[in-house]
Motif scaffolding. Structure first.
Motif, short mmCIF file in Angstrom:
data_model
loop_
_atom_site.label_atom_id
_atom_site.label_comp_id
_atom_site.label_asym_id
_atom_site.label_seq_id
_atom_site.Cartn_x
_atom_site.Cartn_y
_atom_site.Cartn_z
N ASP A 47 39.87 60.34 35.68
CA ASP A 47 39.70 59.00 36.25
C ASP A 47 38.24 58.59 36.25
OD1 ASP A 47 38.59 60.21 38.54
OD2 ASP A 47 40.01 59.33 39.94
N ASP A 48 37.31 59.57 36.27
CA ASP A 48 35.89 59.22 36.29
C ASP A 48 35.47 58.48 35.02
OD1 ASP A 48 35.27 60.34 38.81
OD2 ASP A 48 35.16 62.34 37.94
N GLU A 49 36.10 58.82 33.89
CA GLU A 49 35.72 58.16 32.64
C GLU A 49 36.02 56.67 32.67
OE1 GLU A 49 40.00 59.55 31.82
OE2 GLU A 49 38.32 60.02 33.14
N VAL A 50 37.06 56.28 33.41
CA VAL A 50 37.43 54.86 33.49
C VAL A 50 36.71 54.18 34.65
CG1 VAL A 50 39.34 53.25 33.85
CG2 VAL A 50 39.65 55.25 32.38
N LEU A 51 36.66 54.84 35.80
CA LEU A 51 35.98 54.25 36.95
C LEU A 51 34.51 53.99 36.63
CD1 LEU A 51 37.41 56.45 39.87
CD2 LEU A 51 38.21 54.21 39.09
N GLY A 52 33.87 54.97 35.98
CA GLY A 52 32.44 54.85 35.73
C GLY A 52 32.07 54.02 34.53
N CYS A 53 32.82 54.15 33.43
CA CYS A 53 32.41 53.46 32.20
C CYS A 53 33.59 52.90 31.42
CB CYS A 53 31.57 54.39 31.33
SG CYS A 53 32.28 56.01 31.00
N GLY A 54 34.63 52.47 32.13
CA GLY A 54 35.78 51.88 31.45
C GLY A 54 35.42 50.63 30.67
N GLY A 55 34.50 49.83 31.20
CA GLY A 55 34.08 48.63 30.49
C GLY A 55 33.34 48.97 29.21
N ALA A 56 32.47 49.97 29.28
CA ALA A 56 31.74 50.40 28.08
C ALA A 56 32.71 50.95 27.04
CB ALA A 56 30.71 51.45 28.45
N LEU A 57 33.70 51.73 27.48
CA LEU A 57 34.69 52.26 26.55
C LEU A 57 35.43 51.13 25.84
CD1 LEU A 57 36.09 55.24 28.66
CD2 LEU A 57 34.98 55.41 26.42
N ALA A 58 35.79 50.10 26.59
CA ALA A 58 36.48 48.96 25.97
C ALA A 58 35.58 48.26 24.96
CB ALA A 58 36.93 47.98 27.06
N SER A 59 34.30 48.16 25.26
CA SER A 59 33.38 47.53 24.31
C SER A 59 33.21 48.39 23.06
CB SER A 59 32.02 47.27 24.97
OG SER A 59 31.31 48.47 25.19
N PHE A 60 33.19 49.71 23.22
CA PHE A 60 33.09 50.59 22.05
C PHE A 60 34.31 50.44 21.15
CE2 PHE A 60 30.63 53.65 25.02
CZ PHE A 60 29.45 52.95 24.80
N SER B 116 41.27 57.36 21.64
CA SER B 116 42.12 58.55 21.50
C SER B 116 42.22 59.31 22.82
CB SER B 116 41.56 59.47 20.42
OG SER B 116 41.50 58.80 19.18
N ALA B 117 43.29 60.07 22.95
CA ALA B 117 43.51 60.83 24.18
C ALA B 117 42.35 61.78 24.44
CB ALA B 117 44.82 61.61 24.08
N PRO B 118 41.96 61.92 25.69
CA PRO B 118 40.85 62.83 26.02
C PRO B 118 41.20 64.28 25.73
CG PRO B 118 41.30 61.31 27.84
CD PRO B 118 42.44 61.19 26.87
N VAL B 119 40.16 65.07 25.58
CA VAL B 119 40.29 66.52 25.51
C VAL B 119 40.06 67.06 26.92
CG1 VAL B 119 39.29 68.64 24.56
CG2 VAL B 119 39.50 66.58 23.13
N PHE B 120 40.82 68.09 27.30
CA PHE B 120 40.73 68.64 28.66
C PHE B 120 40.23 70.08 28.57
CE2 PHE B 120 44.03 65.39 28.60
CZ PHE B 120 43.61 64.56 29.62
N VAL C 121 36.15 61.65 24.21
CA VAL C 121 36.15 61.77 25.67
C VAL C 121 36.64 63.16 26.06
CG1 VAL C 121 37.09 60.88 27.84
CG2 VAL C 121 36.58 59.30 25.96
N VAL C 122 35.90 63.78 26.97
CA VAL C 122 36.30 65.08 27.53
C VAL C 122 36.40 64.96 29.04
CG1 VAL C 122 35.49 67.42 28.04
CG2 VAL C 122 35.43 66.58 25.70
N HIS D 285 25.90 54.95 17.83
CA HIS D 285 26.98 54.70 16.87
C HIS D 285 28.22 55.51 17.22
CE1 HIS D 285 24.20 52.43 14.35
NE2 HIS D 285 23.33 53.42 14.47
N ALA D 286 28.06 56.81 17.35
CA ALA D 286 29.17 57.67 17.77
C ALA D 286 28.96 58.04 19.24
CB ALA D 286 29.24 58.93 16.91
N VAL D 287 30.00 57.87 20.03
CA VAL D 287 29.86 57.97 21.49
C VAL D 287 30.66 59.15 22.02
CG1 VAL D 287 30.19 56.78 23.68
CG2 VAL D 287 29.58 55.47 21.63
N ALA D 288 30.03 59.91 22.90
CA ALA D 288 30.70 61.00 23.62
C ALA D 288 30.67 60.68 25.11
CB ALA D 288 30.00 62.33 23.35
#
Length: 323
Positions: free
Chosen positions: A27-40, A78-82, A49-50, A17-20
């Protein structure tokens, strides 16, 4: 049997339900799971996202962080945390696992996406190892989904990202600083296409995940020593680095032997040995042929030829073998 190796069906969403999402680098967050993020985003799930590492110089860090924020806007989260751990130093960050555990508790996430422990980059593997420890420590409250960036993983889940393919492409294009070095977007598109190999033709792109509960992590033994793979890869890299010098040493040893006095003095004997060996091989072959055709051995003669007879059908075939 094929289902043991790869799923033959794709899901439209991942569990939870809640995704981290944990990304070693921007760039890894989009390259690896950008499709999943869009579905969420489409499902209205809370997304956190961190980006864990920062680069060695401030200008590059700021550029990549800006690119990561731009990609988040494209996809809609939302914008990632760094966290700004030192790039390349995650294997030496013992406090990382505790920080991840506390963050998962704070965000109330029940699914965490992270790079897999099969990745080639040491930061990717170290982040996976730290996340495994955090998930096990939370005692079943969070599932883990490993995603792939630099090296394919053994998946148990394929996510159909066909509806989100164009969004992911646009998000990947935000990382111009990295695409100038390497066409990562092209590689990832190829990987997502490859992941449709076992899926129906309607699935044009898919992301692969290994989704496990804390109990499954325990059963697979990943919690006992997740650093085994990293250590093995480090040892392999050290051994590979030694190979060129070992080859040079062997070449020097061979050159010294070939140029030695003893090697030159024994050269005639070696040639004589080869000749004798070759003569005896010929004699042995002639004897074998004679026995095969049941012909008597030739008597003493100066002849250089031996006649052989063989019956083929109703014909008597003669052949001559050089002695």
């Amino acid at each position: 049997m094929e289902h043991f190796w790869v799923p033959y069906q794709a899901l439209s969403s991942l569990p939870g339900h809640a995704v981290a999402v944990l990304a070693p680098h921007a760039d890894d967050e989009v390259l690896g799971c950008g499709g999943a993020l869009a579905s969420f985003v489409a499902q209205g799930r809370p997304i956190h996202v961190v980006v864990v590492c920062a680069q060695s110089d401030e200008a590059t860090t700021l550029t990549r962080q800006a690119e990561s924020r731009a990609a988040a806007r494209v996809i809609g989260y939302s914008a990632p945390v760094f966290w700004e751990f030192s790039d390349g130093q995650l294997p030496h960050a013992p406090q990382l696992s505790d920080k991840i555990r506390d963050w998962l508790v704070e965000t109330h996430a029940d699914l965490v996406l992270v790079t897999s422990c099969w990745e080639m980059h040491r930061d990717h593997r170290a982040l996976a190892e730290a996340t495994i420890a955090a998930v096990v420590a939370l005692n079943g409250r969070v599932q883990i989904a490993f995603y792939e960036v630099g090296l394919p993983l053994p998946p148990n889940t394929l996510l159909d990202i066909t509806p989100w393919k164009e969004i992911k492409d646009r998000a990947m294009s935000c990382f111009q600083s990295q695409l100038a070095r390497q066409p990562y977007d092209r590689h990832i598109r190829a990987l997502n296409c490859y992941r449709t190999y076992s899926l129906p033709p309607a699935v044009q792109a898919a992301e692969a995940y290994l989704v496990l509960t804390a109990q499954e992590l325990l059963e697979r033994g990943l919690n006992r020593d997740p650093q085994i793979l990293s250590q093995a890869l480090h040892q392999a890299a050290q051994e590979q680095a030694r190979q060129p010098q070992a080859l040079v040493d062997c070449q020097d040893c061979l050159a010294a032997m070939l140029n030695s006095t003893s090697w030159r003095l024994t050269a005639p004997l070696r040639w004589m040995g080869h000749l004798l060996k070759d003569d005896w091989r010929r004699v042995r072959n002639i004897l074998k042929n004679r026995l095969a055709f049941q012909q008597p051995l030739p008597g003493p003669s100066n002849s250089q030829c031996i006649e052989q007879r063989q019956t083929v059908g109703n014909n008597d075939v003669r052949s001559v073998v050089r002695a």
